[in-house]
Design a protein around this motif. Structure first.
Motif, PDB file in Angstrom:
ATOM      1  N   LEU A   1       0.916  -1.011   0.034  1.00  0.00           N
ATOM      2  CA  LEU A   1      -0.247  -0.048  -0.119  1.00  0.00           C
ATOM      3  C   LEU A   1       0.822   1.133  -0.225  1.00  0.00           C
ATOM      4  O   LEU A   1       2.047   1.307   0.256  1.00  0.00           O
ATOM      5  CB  LEU A   1      -0.973   0.032   1.319  1.00  0.00           C
ATOM      6  CG  LEU A   1      -2.136  -0.756   1.123  1.00  0.00           C
ATOM      7  CD1 LEU A   1      -2.136  -2.147   0.530  1.00  0.00           C
ATOM      8  CD2 LEU A   1      -3.116  -0.434   2.441  1.00  0.00           C
TER       9      LEU A   1
ATOM     10  N   ASP B   1      -3.448   5.023   0.186  1.00  0.00           N
ATOM     11  CA  ASP B   1      -4.500   3.931   0.266  1.00  0.00           C
ATOM     12  C   ASP B   1      -4.809   3.729   1.665  1.00  0.00           C
ATOM     13  O   ASP B   1      -5.668   2.647   2.035  1.00  0.00           O
ATOM     14  CB  ASP B   1      -3.792   2.542  -0.181  1.00  0.00           C
ATOM     15  CG  ASP B   1      -3.274   2.549  -1.673  1.00  0.00           C
ATOM     16  OD1 ASP B   1      -3.992   3.050  -2.603  1.00  0.00           O
ATOM     17  OD2 ASP B   1      -1.988   2.419  -1.879  1.00  0.00           O
TER      18      ASP B   1
ATOM     19  N   PHE C   1      -6.026  -5.369  -5.010  1.00  0.00           N
ATOM     20  CA  PHE C   1      -6.635  -4.037  -5.653  1.00  0.00           C
ATOM     21  C   PHE C   1      -7.709  -4.950  -6.927  1.00  0.00           C
ATOM     22  O   PHE C   1      -7.077  -5.600  -7.676  1.00  0.00           O
ATOM     23  CB  PHE C   1      -6.100  -3.135  -6.129  1.00  0.00           C
ATOM     24  CG  PHE C   1      -5.583  -2.405  -4.980  1.00  0.00           C
ATOM     25  CD1 PHE C   1      -6.083  -1.192  -4.409  1.00  0.00           C
ATOM     26  CD2 PHE C   1      -4.118  -2.716  -4.139  1.00  0.00           C
ATOM     27  CE1 PHE C   1      -5.434  -0.334  -3.250  1.00  0.00           C
ATOM     28  CE2 PHE C   1      -3.972  -2.019  -3.168  1.00  0.00           C
ATOM     29  CZ  PHE C   1      -4.451  -0.611  -2.698  1.00  0.00           C
TER      30      PHE C   1
ATOM     31  N   ASP D   1      -9.785   0.057  -8.531  1.00  0.00           N
ATOM     32  CA  ASP D   1      -9.346   1.007  -7.741  1.00  0.00           C
ATOM     33  C   ASP D   1      -9.718   0.490  -6.485  1.00  0.00           C
ATOM     34  O   ASP D   1      -9.509   1.484  -5.287  1.00  0.00           O
ATOM     35  CB  ASP D   1      -9.496   2.613  -8.053  1.00  0.00           C
ATOM     36  CG  ASP D   1      -8.773   2.917  -9.398  1.00  0.00           C
ATOM     37  OD1 ASP D   1      -7.875   2.359  -9.376  1.00  0.00           O
ATOM     38  OD2 ASP D   1      -9.702   3.748  -9.980  1.00  0.00           O
TER      39      ASP D   1
ATOM     40  N   LEU E   1      -9.809  -1.549  -2.830  1.00  0.00           N
ATOM     41  CA  LEU E   1      -9.121  -2.119  -2.180  1.00  0.00           C
ATOM     42  C   LEU E   1     -10.016  -3.428  -1.614  1.00  0.00           C
ATOM     43  O   LEU E   1     -10.921  -3.177  -0.753  1.00  0.00           O
ATOM     44  CB  LEU E   1      -8.455  -1.585  -0.732  1.00  0.00           C
ATOM     45  CG  LEU E   1      -7.841  -2.328   0.193  1.00  0.00           C
ATOM     46  CD1 LEU E   1      -6.399  -3.008  -0.532  1.00  0.00           C
ATOM     47  CD2 LEU E   1      -7.434  -1.541   1.420  1.00  0.00           C
TER      48      LEU E   1
ATOM     49  N   SER F   1      -6.772  -7.004   2.704  1.00  0.00           N
ATOM     50  CA  SER F   1      -5.338  -6.333   3.175  1.00  0.00           C
ATOM     51  C   SER F   1      -4.780  -7.098   4.029  1.00  0.00           C
ATOM     52  O   SER F   1      -5.441  -8.134   4.917  1.00  0.00           O
ATOM     53  CB  SER F   1      -5.397  -4.896   3.209  1.00  0.00           C
ATOM     54  OG  SER F   1      -6.190  -4.630   4.503  1.00  0.00           O
TER      55      SER F   1
END
Length: 395
Positions: free
Chosen positions: A6, A10, A46, A49, A51, A54
């Motif tokens: 990231l 982000d 991603f 665009d 997310l 994570s």
């Protein structure tokens, strides 16, 4: 689909994803992302665009096998609800293992929500804790009034806390070698949650112990208890007992090797009064077999040569046979293709052996490892011994 580290831009999306999955309370969430999380330690998937998933790879140093190890603590594995059940966790964990290897982090730790979920990716339970839950009345005669207590405020107390921490853990393995920043974060987190901290000083003014704790729902819940001597432990327990008018019981974590339960007052009939449980706590993984072994330091009279075969689907650099030569306690490891293995196992089993969660003798008994050269049995059992691990980090 793009998997990458990231960037600063982000972080708001990562914070929103964290808040949705784990922690919506403020000011903790904002404090955590401002003080603990760095974008270069976050990995994300991603979708254009957006997310979608994570995780965090928080850097620490562990004391293990006679040396310090750079490690990544995997925290906050999250997939956004719109992208769940698409196999993104598998992609993210595989990418994380590769990222840790690129960072030269030879080992990794992870607090599993389920002890079997992350075993698919090579993490196995390597740390457990004793959990004491003791009625206040049972502590009456265990402690003693000695020393003086001063509140923990902040950075001025770090040296005292660090000295006690190191003394307390000198006979344990796998613990985090805390930095001043680690201590600052721990103390801030404690205060954010309404907790308290006190340092015990002996009669000469030397730090001898500390206690970090919360008072909630009739329980004095100890976050961490550490001491340099038996009298310091007794004094800390008496400090806990002083709260008998506010709380009905105390609860605290301890290493599995702790023996306080043998000396606490208890009842047998009609039922035991105290509750002492063994709780699973932290999983470990060897990220890079070669670098992890070469970073170990064994007794200087160790002289041993053997070949080791590892199977590792998610770490192809580990998948193969290694020639290990330990001379003067220092290992040298080379990949090899033309030698038969003396010992073979999966990365999961090797991780448990490396962290000392199990001994080689136990692994062989459970048929988790294969010893192809029985002549090396005694020597290898001295290398892969069960250890008394303790760790008490939460993110």
């Amino acid at each position: 689909m793009i998997i990458r580290r990231l960037e600063k831009k982000d972080m708001e999306a990562a914070k929103s994803l964290w808040r949705y999955a784990f922690e919506s309370q403020e000011p903790f969430c904002s404090w955590y992302f401002e003080n603990v999380v760095a974008p270069e330690n976050l990995l994300g998937i991603f979708m254009e665009d957006d997310l979608a998933a994570s995780l965090q790879l928080n850097p620490y140093r562990l004391w293990l096998n006679g040396n310090s190890f750079d490690t990544s603590y995997v925290v906050g594995v999250i997939t956004a609800p719109a992208y769940r059940h698409r196999g993104l966790t598998k992609e993210l964990m595989a990418a994380a293992i590769g990222e840790m290897n690129r960072k030269n982090h030879g080992v990794s730790i992870l607090m599993p929500f389920d002890t079997s979920f992350y075993s698919t990716y090579g993490w196995e339970l390597c740390y457990s804790q004793l959990r004491y839950e003791i009625p206040m009345d049972m502590l009456k005669n265990f402690g003693a009034t000695q020393g003086n207590f001063t509140p923990v405020h902040g950075k001025d107390d770090v040296n005292a806390l660090q000295g006690i921490y190191e003394s307390y853990l000198k006979d344990y393995q796998g613990y985090v070698q805390r930095t001043p920043k680690d201590w600052a974060i721990l103390i801030q987190d404690l205060h954010h949650d309404g907790g308290y901290g006190y340092i015990l000083m002996d009669e000469t003014g030397t730090p001898a112990g500390y206690i970090l704790y919360f008072l909630k729902d009739g329980t004095l819940n100890i976050r961490e208890l550490a001491y340099c001597s038996h009298w310091a432990k007794k004094s800390l327990i008496h400090f806990v007992y002083r709260h008998k008018s506010q709380t009905t019981k105390a609860a605290w974590p301890a290493p599995v090797g702790d023996l306080d339960f043998l000396f606490l007052r208890d009842t047998i009939k009609p039922t035991p009064t105290n509750t002492i449980r063994i709780l699973p706590f932290m999983a470990g993984r060897v990220v890079n077999v070669k670098s992890a072994l070469e970073n170990c330091r064994y007794p200087k009279d160790t002289l041993l040569s053997f070949t080791l075969q590892i199977s590792d689907i998610y770490g192809p650099w580990n998948h193969g046979i290694f020639s290990v030569m330990i001379q003067d306690g220092i290992p040298c490891v080379q990949e090899t293709e033309d030698m038969e293995p003396d010992l073979s196992c999966s990365i999961n089993v090797f991780s448990r052996l490396f962290f000392g969660a199990i001994s080689l003798e136990q692994a062989l008994f459970m048929e988790e490892a294969l010893l192809h050269n029985p002549l090396l049995s005694d020597d290898l059992k001295r290398i892969f011994q069960q250890k008394n691990n303790f760790i008490n980090e939460y993110f």
